[in-house]
Scaffold this motif. Structure first.
Motif, PDB file in Angstrom:
ATOM      1  N   SER A   1      15.238 -43.700 -90.845  1.00  0.00           N
ATOM      2  CA  SER A   1      16.067 -44.874 -90.528  1.00  0.00           C
ATOM      3  C   SER A   1      15.999 -45.196 -89.046  1.00  0.00           C
ATOM      4  CB  SER A   1      17.530 -44.630 -90.922  1.00  0.00           C
ATOM      5  OG  SER A   1      17.651 -44.550 -92.314  1.00  0.00           O
ATOM      6  N   ILE A   2      16.044 -44.142 -88.223  1.00  0.00           N
ATOM      7  CA  ILE A   2      16.008 -44.345 -86.769  1.00  0.00           C
ATOM      8  C   ILE A   2      14.663 -44.942 -86.350  1.00  0.00           C
ATOM      9  CG2 ILE A   2      16.049 -43.169 -84.530  1.00  0.00           C
ATOM     10  CD1 ILE A   2      17.974 -41.088 -85.888  1.00  0.00           C
TER      11      ILE A   2
ATOM     12  N   ARG B   1      26.366 -33.800 -92.548  1.00  0.00           N
ATOM     13  CA  ARG B   1      26.557 -32.638 -91.679  1.00  0.00           C
ATOM     14  C   ARG B   1      27.061 -31.451 -92.494  1.00  0.00           C
ATOM     15  NH1 ARG B   1      29.919 -33.481 -86.371  1.00  0.00           N
ATOM     16  NH2 ARG B   1      29.142 -31.349 -86.166  1.00  0.00           N
TER      17      ARG B   1
ATOM     18  N   GLU C   1      17.602 -39.830 -92.521  1.00  0.00           N
ATOM     19  CA  GLU C   1      18.226 -40.155 -91.228  1.00  0.00           C
ATOM     20  C   GLU C   1      17.151 -40.461 -90.192  1.00  0.00           C
ATOM     21  OE1 GLU C   1      21.315 -40.481 -91.354  1.00  0.00           O
ATOM     22  OE2 GLU C   1      22.310 -38.875 -92.461  1.00  0.00           O
TER      23      GLU C   1
ATOM     24  N   ALA D   1      23.209 -40.981 -85.571  1.00  0.00           N
ATOM     25  CA  ALA D   1      22.241 -42.029 -85.210  1.00  0.00           C
ATOM     26  C   ALA D   1      21.560 -42.594 -86.452  1.00  0.00           C
ATOM     27  CB  ALA D   1      21.201 -41.465 -84.243  1.00  0.00           C
ATOM     28  N   GLY D   2      21.273 -41.727 -87.420  1.00  0.00           N
ATOM     29  CA  GLY D   2      20.632 -42.187 -88.650  1.00  0.00           C
ATOM     30  C   GLY D   2      21.549 -43.109 -89.446  1.00  0.00           C
TER      31      GLY D   2
ATOM     32  N   PRO E   1      28.125 -39.698 -92.410  1.00  0.00           N
ATOM     33  CA  PRO E   1      27.479 -38.632 -91.615  1.00  0.00           C
ATOM     34  C   PRO E   1      28.192 -37.282 -91.749  1.00  0.00           C
ATOM     35  CG  PRO E   1      27.878 -40.578 -90.258  1.00  0.00           C
ATOM     36  CD  PRO E   1      28.435 -40.888 -91.602  1.00  0.00           C
TER      37      PRO E   1
ATOM     38  N   ILE F   1      23.923 -30.964 -86.842  1.00  0.00           N
ATOM     39  CA  ILE F   1      22.988 -32.057 -87.048  1.00  0.00           C
ATOM     40  C   ILE F   1      23.724 -33.354 -86.756  1.00  0.00           C
ATOM     41  CG2 ILE F   1      23.416 -32.385 -89.535  1.00  0.00           C
ATOM     42  CD1 ILE F   1      20.358 -32.588 -89.859  1.00  0.00           C
TER      43      ILE F   1
ATOM     44  N   LEU G   1      21.619 -36.436 -85.139  1.00  0.00           N
ATOM     45  CA  LEU G   1      20.720 -37.120 -86.072  1.00  0.00           C
ATOM     46  C   LEU G   1      21.505 -37.845 -87.163  1.00  0.00           C
ATOM     47  CD1 LEU G   1      17.627 -37.474 -86.812  1.00  0.00           C
ATOM     48  CD2 LEU G   1      18.074 -35.760 -88.570  1.00  0.00           C
ATOM     49  N   ALA G   2      22.522 -37.175 -87.717  1.00  0.00           N
ATOM     50  CA  ALA G   2      23.287 -37.791 -88.815  1.00  0.00           C
ATOM     51  C   ALA G   2      24.001 -39.050 -88.328  1.00  0.00           C
ATOM     52  CB  ALA G   2      24.283 -36.788 -89.393  1.00  0.00           C
TER      53      ALA G   2
ATOM     54  N   GLU H   1      24.614 -28.353 -92.275  1.00  0.00           N
ATOM     55  CA  GLU H   1      25.050 -27.343 -91.307  1.00  0.00           C
ATOM     56  C   GLU H   1      25.511 -26.058 -91.988  1.00  0.00           C
ATOM     57  OE1 GLU H   1      27.937 -29.395 -88.886  1.00  0.00           O
ATOM     58  OE2 GLU H   1      26.414 -30.756 -88.051  1.00  0.00           O
TER      59      GLU H   1
END
Lengths: 320, 320
Positions: free
Chosen positions: B190-191, B223, B187, A264-265, B219, A258, A261-262, B227
């Motif tokens: 936020s984007i 993750r 996340e 960019a977020g 992040p 991830i 996304l993580a 993950e």
């Protein structure tokens, strides 16, 4: 009403519920259940009328204003502006309307949920489409409308909020992103969490409660905001669906990831937070706004252009 | 560490960063940068070892524990339990391991973000799979393991938290719903919010900030949790994607509606909130937990069954 009364400004109001009138009256507020009488009184005192009802009730209120308070300036605090502006246009009320939307609230509603200072340091979106329409038609902006705009900016200031000029269209697009979409997500996340039963309920902590707080808003209010801003909300839903599908796919591989996304977020969150950061982390006892300020002399040459520039920065205006 | 020290319980620790050691030492805590020395000391004093590192670092820590503190009981506070338990099983460490996960935290990390009382009234998930495995194999649960379980329950209590017994599998499924999914949504939101530029940033208020607070978590930590719990997270993503697609479709018609989602979300939110409600709205100065409590005599006949029953209710245990 609480903020205005606290500043010794004469304020009176109408609500359709008798319980609301009783609750406000008990606290000494000038509240009534007779719309005609309240509007007639507003007309007699040339009051500024603030419409604070869900979208579906705006039409009837405007008709009553047209009939009983035809001389009064009108603003509103409804969370969608296009729907309100269409009703205004249908009635030719543009010259005496300036839209508003204070960006602060809670998941509760009714008089009991109101509190003084709720709008402190919040953005108070104030629309100026009529001024643009006048300029584009080569017409001068009427003095009365300029005074009304000044009046609404003053209302925001008295409530401790910051006047952010914004067009109807830009407002609805922005709030779809930062208010209506969060409400939709909160509803959906509440459902998924609740499916986990009592164990999931027991283990739910800050991240869940923060993300679902607004799901306890009255469903009718959530419907009112999302359904009357459906086009913009669908656009933001499509954006987030694409991001979530992508995350889902990258988490379904043999080496679940991830990362995208993580990362960019986190970066987006840092940018979004930067604006609020200055405000909350300042060591000064005087809270400094993190919104850029532009001083605007209303009605002076180029003033509408200045509003547009301020809007593009998400800035606040100081009018004189 | 802060909570234990505040109760005059001997506590010492290792961190891989020298800055972390300096920060903790400056405040008078017994912190070190030499893992071998710290584990040898733990071994000599038969300490309970608490692993508080991201998932990817657990394996190396367990190998060091196996080498330098082979006699110590081990627990952890990692947000995923299956991955940890697999590493434990690979090393045959089940008889001296009880998993844990205090359900409280902030978006910040590092020593500077730690604070006494963070876990007050939080659920502290405590795993008991080994006891079930022993019973299913017709073997008695070793006394040492029972004492370790008691020790971990006491740890939770000292920190002001409530011990919630949970199996590894049920834990990971529940936290995917109420913790990992909220992180993924934060996340993505936020984007989408950030794409609205400075105007959207300026208008963003409580609903957005609440829903995106945890997007400012490092992040790497997001993750690590998502993950390593990918299967469960993908399942909850599929659930929310279905809800959001459905909402998107019903908002895209000629008569846009979000009635179904808003209604179901509100009801789910009410159910989820009911558990917390008793706690926050009580007028009594003594805070009463809203989690049902079960008194469990560890090792007595039927005690593992009692843990399972408590788990199914999301309840807390009071052990004796």
């Amino acid at each position: 009403m609480r903020d205005l009364a606290a500043e010794d400004i004469s304020v009176f109001g109408y609500t359709h519920t008798k319980a609301g009138v009783r609750a406000a009256t008990r606290e000494g507020f000038d509240a009534h259940n007779d719309l005609t009488a309240v509007l007639s009184r507003a007309s007699a005192s040339n009051a500024l009328i603030i419409i604070a009802v869900p979208m579906h009730a705006v039409e009837d209120v405007l008709d009553a204003i047209a009939m009983y308070a035809p001389n009064c300036g009108v603003t509103d605090v409804v969370s969608v502006k296009q729907g309100v502006y269409e009703l205004i246009q249908q009635r030719g009320m543009q010259p005496r309307y300036v839209g508003g939307h204070p960006m602060s609230g809670t998941e509760d509603s009714g008089w009991g949920a109101s509190k003084q200072g709720l709008f402190k340091r919040a953005a108070w979106a104030i629309t100026y489409d009529y001024a643009v329409e006048c300029e584009e038609a080569g017409l001068p902006v009427p003095r009365d409308w300029i005074e009304l705009f000044r009046h609404v900016c003053k209302l925001a200031r008295i409530c401790g909020a910051e006047a952010v000029p914004v067009s109807v269209a830009k407002h609805d697009e922005a709030v779809a992103r930062v208010s209506h979409l969060p409400h939709v997500l909160a509803e959906a996340l509440s459902i998924v969490g609740d499916r986990g039963g009592t164990l999931a309920q027991s283990l739910a902590a800050g991240s869940f409660r923060g993300a679902t707080r607004v799901a306890s808003t009255e469903p009718e209010l959530v419907r009112a905001m999302c359904e009357t801003n459906a086009d913009a909300v669908v656009k933001t839903l499509d954006e987030i669906l694409e991001l979530l599908h992508s995350a889902r796919d990258s988490l379904s591989t043999h080496t679940p990831s991830i990362e995208q996304l993580a990362g960019a977020g986190y970066r987006a969150s840092t940018r979004m937070g930067a604006r609020h950061g200055a405000r909350s982390e300042s060591v000064s006892p005087i809270k400094i706004s993190s919104r850029p300020v532009m001083r605007v002399q209303l009605g002076a040459h180029g003033w509408v252009k200045a509003l547009k520039q301020t809007e593009s920065l998400g800035g606040r205006i100081d009018v004189f």
